[in-house]
Enzyme design. Structure first.
Site, PDB file in Angstrom:
ATOM      1  N   GLY A  96       0.826  -1.189  -0.238  1.00  0.00           N
ATOM      2  CA  GLY A  96      -0.100  -0.105  -0.012  1.00  0.00           C
ATOM      3  C   GLY A  96       0.831   1.428   0.193  1.00  0.00           C
ATOM      4  N   GLY A  97       0.393   2.312  -0.323  1.00  0.00           N
ATOM      5  CA  GLY A  97       1.055   3.563  -0.252  1.00  0.00           C
ATOM      6  C   GLY A  97       1.355   4.094  -1.558  1.00  0.00           C
ATOM      7  N   GLN A  98       2.281   4.852  -1.688  1.00  0.00           N
ATOM      8  CA  GLN A  98       2.921   5.798  -2.689  1.00  0.00           C
ATOM      9  C   GLN A  98       4.113   5.550  -3.082  1.00  0.00           C
ATOM     10  OE1 GLN A  98       0.589   9.524  -3.553  1.00  0.00           O
ATOM     11  NE2 GLN A  98      -0.612   9.144  -1.827  1.00  0.00           N
ATOM     12  N   ALA A 167       8.545   5.763   7.157  1.00  0.00           N
ATOM     13  CA  ALA A 167       7.266   5.393   6.345  1.00  0.00           C
ATOM     14  C   ALA A 167       6.928   4.039   6.741  1.00  0.00           C
ATOM     15  CB  ALA A 167       7.976   5.336   4.921  1.00  0.00           C
ATOM     16  N   ILE A 168       5.677   3.904   6.429  1.00  0.00           N
ATOM     17  CA  ILE A 168       4.915   2.542   6.701  1.00  0.00           C
ATOM     18  C   ILE A 168       4.169   2.146   5.446  1.00  0.00           C
ATOM     19  CG2 ILE A 168       3.202   1.376   8.041  1.00  0.00           C
ATOM     20  CD1 ILE A 168       4.045   3.123  10.362  1.00  0.00           C
ATOM     21  N   CYS A 198       5.807   9.538  -0.549  1.00  0.00           N
ATOM     22  CA  CYS A 198       4.288   9.131   0.006  1.00  0.00           C
ATOM     23  C   CYS A 198       3.232  10.308  -0.427  1.00  0.00           C
ATOM     24  CB  CYS A 198       4.323   9.102   1.601  1.00  0.00           C
ATOM     25  SG  CYS A 198       5.543   7.797   2.309  1.00  0.00           S
TER      26      CYS A 198
END
Length: 236
Positions: A96-98, A167-168, A198
């Protein structure tokens, strides 16, 4: 920097450039790689381990690594947020995420846990990852914080400035997690300039060393291992 006290109750097995820590009777393995790990290699190992955990052939594992400089694109990455596509290799991650950056001086923790055995609550798992990072940072007298609508862990710098220090990004396959967190210890912060980290343009990035704290990577690993037990063992 305050002294760090961690009770090491692990059996240590050195395998080349890797150290494997098996903690007591708990079904948990920690692996720490000293040499930089390529991103494709990391993804291949995670996917194999996720399958083995799901099939009951392997224990849960947290894998601590560093990568050579690279960018990864999460499932929500926008093309316009890749500002310099020629600077470093770019990998589609599946998490997930950018966009995010990985490189030397950043501790990446890949977290492969059986979430079904831990209550089957993915939101709680992400909250626990955040709590884990916050507790690890507190061991260096750094106050990490959550921010509504912004993924990751943030540090207030004063004057309204806030920078991301961790970051996660996770993926869950049939209730087994992988990918995880990336904590900035002492990376080259200019490397983040090739992306919008992100997808957030209004804030910057920082690191422990940028904040004036200068732990070794081994000390950061100790903090992560100790804080992990406070969050994930307690919440079993």
């Amino acid at each position: 920097m305050p002294a760090i006290e961690v009770a090491w109750e692990y059996q240590i097995d050195n395998k080349g450039s890797s150290t494997v820590l098996a903690k007591g009777d708990d079904a948990m393995e920690w692996r720490i790689d000293d040499a930089a790990v390529s991103y494709p290699e990391a993804v291949a190992l995670m996917e194999a381990r996720v399958l083995a955990i799901r099939e009951g052939r392997a224990d849960e594992m947290v894998w601590l690594v560093e990568h050579p400089p690279l960018y990864t694109a999460g499932t929500s990455a926008r093309p316009e947020d890749l500002l310099d596509p020629e600077r470093f290799p770019v990998f589609q991650s599946g998490r997930g995420g950018q966009y995010t950056y990985h490189g030397p001086g950043q501790r990446v923790a890949y977290v492969m846990l059986d979430l079904k055995a831990r209550g089957g609550d993915v939101r709680r798992f992400v909250h626990d990852l955040e709590d884990w990072v916050i507790r690890a940072l507190a061991r260096f007298a750094v106050k990490g914080e959550r921010r509504e609508g912004r993924v990751g862990i943030w540090v207030a710098r004063g004057g309204g400035r806030e920078d991301k220090i961790a970051a996660i990004g996770v993926r869950v396959r049939r209730w087994v997690s992988y990918h995880g967190i990336a904590l900035n210890v002492d990376p080259d912060l200019s490397h983040f300039e090739g992306i919008v980290p992100c997808g957030i343009r209004a804030h910057g990035v920082t690191s422990l060393w940028d904040l004036g704290h200068t732990p070794t990577m081994e000390e950061v690993d100790s903090a992560l291992i100790g804080a992990f037990d406070e969050v994930f063992v307690t919440n079993l």
